[in-house]
Scaffold this motif. Structure first.
Motif, PDB file in Angstrom:
ATOM      1  N   ARG A  10       0.841  -1.211   0.000  1.00  0.00           N
ATOM      2  CA  ARG A  10       0.000   0.000   0.000  1.00  0.00           C
ATOM      3  C   ARG A  10       0.864   1.245   0.000  1.00  0.00           C
ATOM      4  NH1 ARG A  10      -4.365   0.027   4.757  1.00  0.00           N
ATOM      5  NH2 ARG A  10      -4.456   2.242   4.215  1.00  0.00           N
ATOM      6  N   TYR A  11       1.906   1.229   0.822  1.00  0.00           N
ATOM      7  CA  TYR A  11       2.823   2.364   0.917  1.00  0.00           C
ATOM      8  C   TYR A  11       3.452   2.655  -0.444  1.00  0.00           C
ATOM      9  CZ  TYR A  11       7.104   4.891   2.045  1.00  0.00           C
ATOM     10  OH  TYR A  11       8.140   5.800   2.059  1.00  0.00           O
ATOM     11  N   GLU A  12       3.971   1.632  -1.087  1.00  0.00           N
ATOM     12  CA  GLU A  12       4.612   1.811  -2.394  1.00  0.00           C
ATOM     13  C   GLU A  12       3.612   2.349  -3.419  1.00  0.00           C
ATOM     14  OE1 GLU A  12       7.807   1.670  -3.216  1.00  0.00           O
ATOM     15  OE2 GLU A  12       8.299   1.173  -1.141  1.00  0.00           O
ATOM     16  N   ASP A  13       2.399   1.838  -3.376  1.00  0.00           N
ATOM     17  CA  ASP A  13       1.365   2.324  -4.298  1.00  0.00           C
ATOM     18  C   ASP A  13       1.093   3.808  -4.080  1.00  0.00           C
ATOM     19  OD1 ASP A  13       1.153  -0.218  -5.347  1.00  0.00           O
ATOM     20  OD2 ASP A  13      -0.709  -0.707  -4.286  1.00  0.00           O
ATOM     21  N   ILE A  14       1.052   4.225  -2.826  1.00  0.00           N
ATOM     22  CA  ILE A  14       0.805   5.641  -2.503  1.00  0.00           C
ATOM     23  C   ILE A  14       1.971   6.507  -2.969  1.00  0.00           C
ATOM     24  CG2 ILE A  14       0.549   7.322  -0.625  1.00  0.00           C
ATOM     25  CD1 ILE A  14      -0.853   4.983   0.957  1.00  0.00           C
ATOM     26  N   ILE A  15       3.168   6.120  -2.598  1.00  0.00           N
ATOM     27  CA  ILE A  15       4.367   6.909  -2.896  1.00  0.00           C
ATOM     28  C   ILE A  15       4.554   7.081  -4.399  1.00  0.00           C
ATOM     29  CG2 ILE A  15       6.900   6.917  -2.753  1.00  0.00           C
ATOM     30  CD1 ILE A  15       5.433   7.753  -0.165  1.00  0.00           C
ATOM     31  N   HIS A  16       4.272   6.054  -5.162  1.00  0.00           N
ATOM     32  CA  HIS A  16       4.510   6.099  -6.601  1.00  0.00           C
ATOM     33  C   HIS A  16       3.286   6.528  -7.403  1.00  0.00           C
ATOM     34  CE1 HIS A  16       8.478   4.564  -6.011  1.00  0.00           C
ATOM     35  NE2 HIS A  16       8.009   3.533  -5.337  1.00  0.00           N
ATOM     36  N   SER A  17       2.243   6.945  -6.702  1.00  0.00           N
ATOM     37  CA  SER A  17       1.032   7.383  -7.401  1.00  0.00           C
ATOM     38  C   SER A  17       1.226   8.800  -7.952  1.00  0.00           C
ATOM     39  CB  SER A  17      -0.163   7.355  -6.449  1.00  0.00           C
ATOM     40  OG  SER A  17      -0.069   8.411  -5.519  1.00  0.00           O
ATOM     41  N   ASP A  18       0.314   9.204  -8.783  1.00  0.00           N
ATOM     42  CA  ASP A  18       0.333  10.553  -9.360  1.00  0.00           C
ATOM     43  C   ASP A  18      -0.468  11.549  -8.524  1.00  0.00           C
ATOM     44  OD1 ASP A  18       1.903   9.736 -11.491  1.00  0.00           O
ATOM     45  OD2 ASP A  18       0.176   9.268 -12.760  1.00  0.00           O
ATOM     46  N   LEU A  19      -0.858  11.144  -7.338  1.00  0.00           N
ATOM     47  CA  LEU A  19      -1.643  12.027  -6.482  1.00  0.00           C
ATOM     48  C   LEU A  19      -0.834  13.247  -6.062  1.00  0.00           C
ATOM     49  CD1 LEU A  19      -3.239   9.358  -4.117  1.00  0.00           C
ATOM     50  CD2 LEU A  19      -4.373  10.588  -5.980  1.00  0.00           C
ATOM     51  N   ILE A  20      -1.544  14.331  -5.790  1.00  0.00           N
ATOM     52  CA  ILE A  20      -0.869  15.519  -5.253  1.00  0.00           C
ATOM     53  C   ILE A  20      -0.434  15.208  -3.818  1.00  0.00           C
ATOM     54  CG2 ILE A  20      -2.119  17.130  -6.750  1.00  0.00           C
ATOM     55  CD1 ILE A  20      -3.893  17.817  -4.323  1.00  0.00           C
TER      56      ILE A  20
END
Length: 68
Positions: free
Chosen positions: A9-19
């Motif tokens: 989950r952490y990796e998905d968040i960190i590498h997302s395009d979210l602001i």
């Protein structure tokens, strides 16, 4: 949930395009979920930390990744 799924989950968040603001919110939610799942104490507890090194180290990594 095993720690490896929280790491995913952490990796998905960190590498997302979210602001950054949205990433921060997701990281905070991740931390709250971990606190509940692993019974992480609110006050620093050296004995707990020693028994759960992998959890507390990752929890601190998530915390340090937030942009304040």
């Amino acid at each position: 949930m095993p720690l490896k799924l929280y790491k995913k989950r952490y990796e998905d968040i960190i590498h997302s395009d979210l602001i950054d603001r949205k990433k921060n919110l997701k990281l905070i939610q991740l931390m709250m979920d971990m606190e509940s799942a692993f019974s992480i104490p609110m006050i620093k507890n050296e004995a707990w930390n020693e028994r759960n090194k992998d959890v507390i180290q990752f929890f601190q990594q998530v915390s340090n990744s937030r942009r304040l």
